[in-house]
Design an enzyme around this catalytic site. Sequence first.
Site, PDB file in Angstrom:
ATOM      1  N   LYS A 104       2.660   3.113   0.025  1.00  0.00           N
ATOM      2  CA  LYS A 104       1.366   3.273  -0.524  1.00  0.00           C
ATOM      3  C   LYS A 104       0.278   2.657  -0.229  1.00  0.00           C
ATOM      4  O   LYS A 104      -0.832   3.210  -0.158  1.00  0.00           O
ATOM      5  CB  LYS A 104       1.822   2.596  -2.215  1.00  0.00           C
ATOM      6  CG  LYS A 104       3.076   3.047  -2.819  1.00  0.00           C
ATOM      7  CD  LYS A 104       3.199   2.627  -4.116  1.00  0.00           C
ATOM      8  CE  LYS A 104       3.600   0.984  -4.077  1.00  0.00           C
ATOM      9  NZ  LYS A 104       4.943   0.506  -3.390  1.00  0.00           N
ATOM     10  N   ARG A 118       3.473  -1.166 -13.029  1.00  0.00           N
ATOM     11  CA  ARG A 118       4.991  -1.338 -12.696  1.00  0.00           C
ATOM     12  C   ARG A 118       6.035  -1.384 -13.796  1.00  0.00           C
ATOM     13  O   ARG A 118       7.219  -1.356 -13.522  1.00  0.00           O
ATOM     14  CB  ARG A 118       5.108  -2.516 -11.756  1.00  0.00           C
ATOM     15  CG  ARG A 118       5.046  -2.295 -10.203  1.00  0.00           C
ATOM     16  CD  ARG A 118       5.161  -3.571  -9.572  1.00  0.00           C
ATOM     17  NE  ARG A 118       5.886  -3.693  -8.462  1.00  0.00           N
ATOM     18  CZ  ARG A 118       5.043  -3.909  -7.367  1.00  0.00           C
ATOM     19  NH1 ARG A 118       3.758  -3.610  -7.208  1.00  0.00           N
ATOM     20  NH2 ARG A 118       5.794  -4.037  -5.926  1.00  0.00           N
ATOM     21  N   ARG A 171       7.868  -4.503   8.583  1.00  0.00           N
ATOM     22  CA  ARG A 171       6.391  -4.537   8.086  1.00  0.00           C
ATOM     23  C   ARG A 171       5.727  -5.701   8.669  1.00  0.00           C
ATOM     24  O   ARG A 171       6.134  -6.877   8.719  1.00  0.00           O
ATOM     25  CB  ARG A 171       6.385  -4.306   6.779  1.00  0.00           C
ATOM     26  CG  ARG A 171       4.934  -4.650   6.350  1.00  0.00           C
ATOM     27  CD  ARG A 171       4.822  -3.877   4.914  1.00  0.00           C
ATOM     28  NE  ARG A 171       5.287  -4.553   3.842  1.00  0.00           N
ATOM     29  CZ  ARG A 171       5.309  -4.534   2.604  1.00  0.00           C
ATOM     30  NH1 ARG A 171       4.695  -3.091   2.267  1.00  0.00           N
ATOM     31  NH2 ARG A 171       6.197  -5.016   1.571  1.00  0.00           N
ATOM     32  N   ARG A 209       5.804 -10.747   5.705  1.00  0.00           N
ATOM     33  CA  ARG A 209       5.531 -11.422   4.213  1.00  0.00           C
ATOM     34  C   ARG A 209       7.223 -12.024   3.932  1.00  0.00           C
ATOM     35  O   ARG A 209       8.077 -11.486   4.442  1.00  0.00           O
ATOM     36  CB  ARG A 209       5.580  -9.991   3.083  1.00  0.00           C
ATOM     37  CG  ARG A 209       3.993  -9.874   3.090  1.00  0.00           C
ATOM     38  CD  ARG A 209       3.691  -8.443   2.494  1.00  0.00           C
ATOM     39  NE  ARG A 209       4.508  -8.335   1.056  1.00  0.00           N
ATOM     40  CZ  ARG A 209       4.362  -7.414  -0.082  1.00  0.00           C
ATOM     41  NH1 ARG A 209       3.688  -6.464   0.557  1.00  0.00           N
ATOM     42  NH2 ARG A 209       5.177  -7.306  -0.848  1.00  0.00           N
ATOM     43  N   ARG A 267      14.017  -6.424  -4.691  1.00  0.00           N
ATOM     44  CA  ARG A 267      12.704  -5.662  -5.281  1.00  0.00           C
ATOM     45  C   ARG A 267      13.056  -4.267  -5.545  1.00  0.00           C
ATOM     46  O   ARG A 267      12.629  -3.761  -6.245  1.00  0.00           O
ATOM     47  CB  ARG A 267      11.860  -5.913  -4.184  1.00  0.00           C
ATOM     48  CG  ARG A 267      11.064  -7.247  -4.181  1.00  0.00           C
ATOM     49  CD  ARG A 267      10.511  -7.482  -2.961  1.00  0.00           C
ATOM     50  NE  ARG A 267       9.158  -6.801  -2.846  1.00  0.00           N
ATOM     51  CZ  ARG A 267       8.906  -6.310  -1.400  1.00  0.00           C
ATOM     52  NH1 ARG A 267       9.368  -6.852  -0.261  1.00  0.00           N
ATOM     53  NH2 ARG A 267       7.676  -5.698  -1.130  1.00  0.00           N
TER      54      ARG A 267
HETATM   55  P1  ADP Z   1       3.819  -0.089   0.267  1.00  0.00           P
HETATM   56  O1  ADP Z   1       2.622  -0.574  -0.024  1.00  0.00           O
HETATM   57  O2  ADP Z   1       4.447   1.043  -0.496  1.00  0.00           O
HETATM   58  O3  ADP Z   1       4.849  -1.220  -0.054  1.00  0.00           O
HETATM   59  P2  ADP Z   1       3.542   0.226   3.146  1.00  0.00           P
HETATM   60  O4  ADP Z   1       2.200   1.069   3.129  1.00  0.00           O
HETATM   61  O5  ADP Z   1       3.142  -1.250   3.162  1.00  0.00           O
HETATM   62  O6  ADP Z   1       4.347   0.259   1.542  1.00  0.00           O
HETATM   63  O7  ADP Z   1       4.507   0.727   4.021  1.00  0.00           O
HETATM   64  C1  ADP Z   1       5.582   0.016   4.346  1.00  0.00           C
HETATM   65  C2  ADP Z   1       5.848  -0.156   5.804  1.00  0.00           C
HETATM   66  O8  ADP Z   1       6.400   1.025   6.261  1.00  0.00           O
HETATM   67  C3  ADP Z   1       4.647  -0.727   6.823  1.00  0.00           C
HETATM   68  O9  ADP Z   1       5.351  -1.462   7.860  1.00  0.00           O
HETATM   69  C4  ADP Z   1       4.024   0.800   7.381  1.00  0.00           C
HETATM   70  O10 ADP Z   1       3.562   0.646   8.513  1.00  0.00           O
HETATM   71  C5  ADP Z   1       5.361   1.658   7.343  1.00  0.00           C
HETATM   72  N1  ADP Z   1       5.261   2.970   6.891  1.00  0.00           N
HETATM   73  C6  ADP Z   1       4.235   3.487   5.967  1.00  0.00           C
HETATM   74  N2  ADP Z   1       4.311   4.718   6.340  1.00  0.00           N
HETATM   75  C7  ADP Z   1       5.342   5.384   6.952  1.00  0.00           C
HETATM   76  C8  ADP Z   1       5.879   6.587   7.433  1.00  0.00           C
HETATM   77  N3  ADP Z   1       5.437   7.751   6.721  1.00  0.00           N
HETATM   78  N4  ADP Z   1       6.732   6.392   8.405  1.00  0.00           N
HETATM   79  C9  ADP Z   1       7.111   5.223   8.816  1.00  0.00           C
HETATM   80  N5  ADP Z   1       6.685   4.090   8.501  1.00  0.00           N
HETATM   81  C10 ADP Z   1       5.705   3.971   7.449  1.00  0.00           C
HETATM   82  P1  AMP Z   2       3.588  -5.455  -3.418  1.00  0.00           P
HETATM   83  O1  AMP Z   2       2.561  -6.171  -2.705  1.00  0.00           O
HETATM   84  O2  AMP Z   2       3.136  -4.330  -4.370  1.00  0.00           O
HETATM   85  O3  AMP Z   2       4.824  -5.133  -3.034  1.00  0.00           O
HETATM   86  O4  AMP Z   2       3.971  -6.633  -4.602  1.00  0.00           O
HETATM   87  C1  AMP Z   2       4.523  -7.915  -4.059  1.00  0.00           C
HETATM   88  C2  AMP Z   2       4.783  -8.694  -5.411  1.00  0.00           C
HETATM   89  O5  AMP Z   2       3.728  -9.078  -6.222  1.00  0.00           O
HETATM   90  C3  AMP Z   2       5.815  -7.926  -6.361  1.00  0.00           C
HETATM   91  O6  AMP Z   2       6.968  -7.978  -5.915  1.00  0.00           O
HETATM   92  C4  AMP Z   2       5.608  -8.365  -7.711  1.00  0.00           C
HETATM   93  O7  AMP Z   2       6.037 -10.093  -7.596  1.00  0.00           O
HETATM   94  C5  AMP Z   2       4.156  -8.867  -7.572  1.00  0.00           C
HETATM   95  N1  AMP Z   2       3.489  -7.696  -8.361  1.00  0.00           N
HETATM   96  C6  AMP Z   2       2.516  -7.049  -7.728  1.00  0.00           C
HETATM   97  N2  AMP Z   2       2.115  -6.026  -8.651  1.00  0.00           N
HETATM   98  C7  AMP Z   2       2.658  -6.328  -9.750  1.00  0.00           C
HETATM   99  C8  AMP Z   2       2.617  -5.618 -10.976  1.00  0.00           C
HETATM  100  N3  AMP Z   2       2.000  -4.502 -11.335  1.00  0.00           N
HETATM  101  N4  AMP Z   2       3.431  -6.204 -12.162  1.00  0.00           N
HETATM  102  C9  AMP Z   2       4.323  -7.294 -11.727  1.00  0.00           C
HETATM  103  N5  AMP Z   2       4.296  -7.703 -10.657  1.00  0.00           N
HETATM  104  C10 AMP Z   2       3.603  -7.389  -9.845  1.00  0.00           C
END
Ligand code: ADP
Ligand code: AMP
Length: 217
Positions: free
Chosen positions: A13, A88, A127, A160, A171
């Site tokens: 995302k 969420r 990541r 992270r 998660r």
């Molecule tokens: P989200 O925001 O949904 O948690 P991220 O955008 O942070 O996901 O992506 C999670 C991890 O996967 C990051 O390390 C990113 O660089 C990697 N990633 C994102 N899209 C792809 C893809 N299409 N193929 C492989 N790796 C990806």
């Molecule tokens: P994310 O960066 O989206 O993976 O979110 C990291 C963490 O932040 C999650 O595991 C939750 O603990 C908190 N968080 C982010 N967005 C929300 C949401 N919309 N509702 C509740 N908790 C959230």
Amino acid sequence: MLIILLGPPGAGKGTQADRLVKKYDLAYIATGDILRAAVKSGSPLGREARVFMEQGQLVPDEVVVGIVRERLTAPDCTGGAILDGFPRTVAQAQALDKVLGEIGTGIDRVIHIEVDEEELITRLTGRRVCRDCAATYHINFNPPRVRNVCDQCGGELYQREDDSLSTVQERLAVYREQTAPLIDYYGRENLITIIDGNREIEQIFSDISAALEVGSA
Ligand code: ADP
Ligand code: AMP
């Protein structure tokens, strides 16, 4: 244009949002980024959120709804926004509908990025995130040009705490139980486009762009 990016942690995302905000000139609202900044600053919000985040649990609905309400009514959102990581829960989605009703706007499209669970674990545990601008990388799939240095701002990259294997599993369980019901919630309103996220970043981006352009035609 108001776009929601829905999908499990690690679906990509944030990676897609980064490209979409540039292409469509939208404001970016990522509740996870806002909460991590609050934790870093040690503010009362950050102190409240920290324990939930460390355990991979959701921060209480009223806290995140308050954050999003404030952001959506800020001047930079008048031209449209991308919501990443919110809503969420069904309660958050209902609260969002109410806020949007007050502002006099609606959701244009919900993009649901689907990715296999094994792939999600590989993505999340590899990541890396920039400490300064929150840009996201992957040690193998999307590495920075210079190891541990952000391409966009030169900041230091870190892993992270909640990207450890045990918290990732928690998660993903939270996603299945509390967030996945939103697929039906938005499906009923015909707002969802499903995107296969098990592919190359650029291919996914091209499909999302096409879905947004059809929706706005
Ligand atoms: P989200 O925001 O949904 O948690 P991220 O955008 O942070 O996901 O992506 C999670 C991890 O996967 C990051 O390390 C990113 O660089 C990697 N990633 C994102 N899209 C792809 C893809 N299409 N193929 C492989 N790796 C990806
Ligand atoms: P994310 O960066 O989206 O993976 O979110 C990291 C963490 O932040 C999650 O595991 C939750 O603990 C908190 N968080 C982010 N967005 C929300 C949401 N919309 N509702 C509740 N908790 C959230």
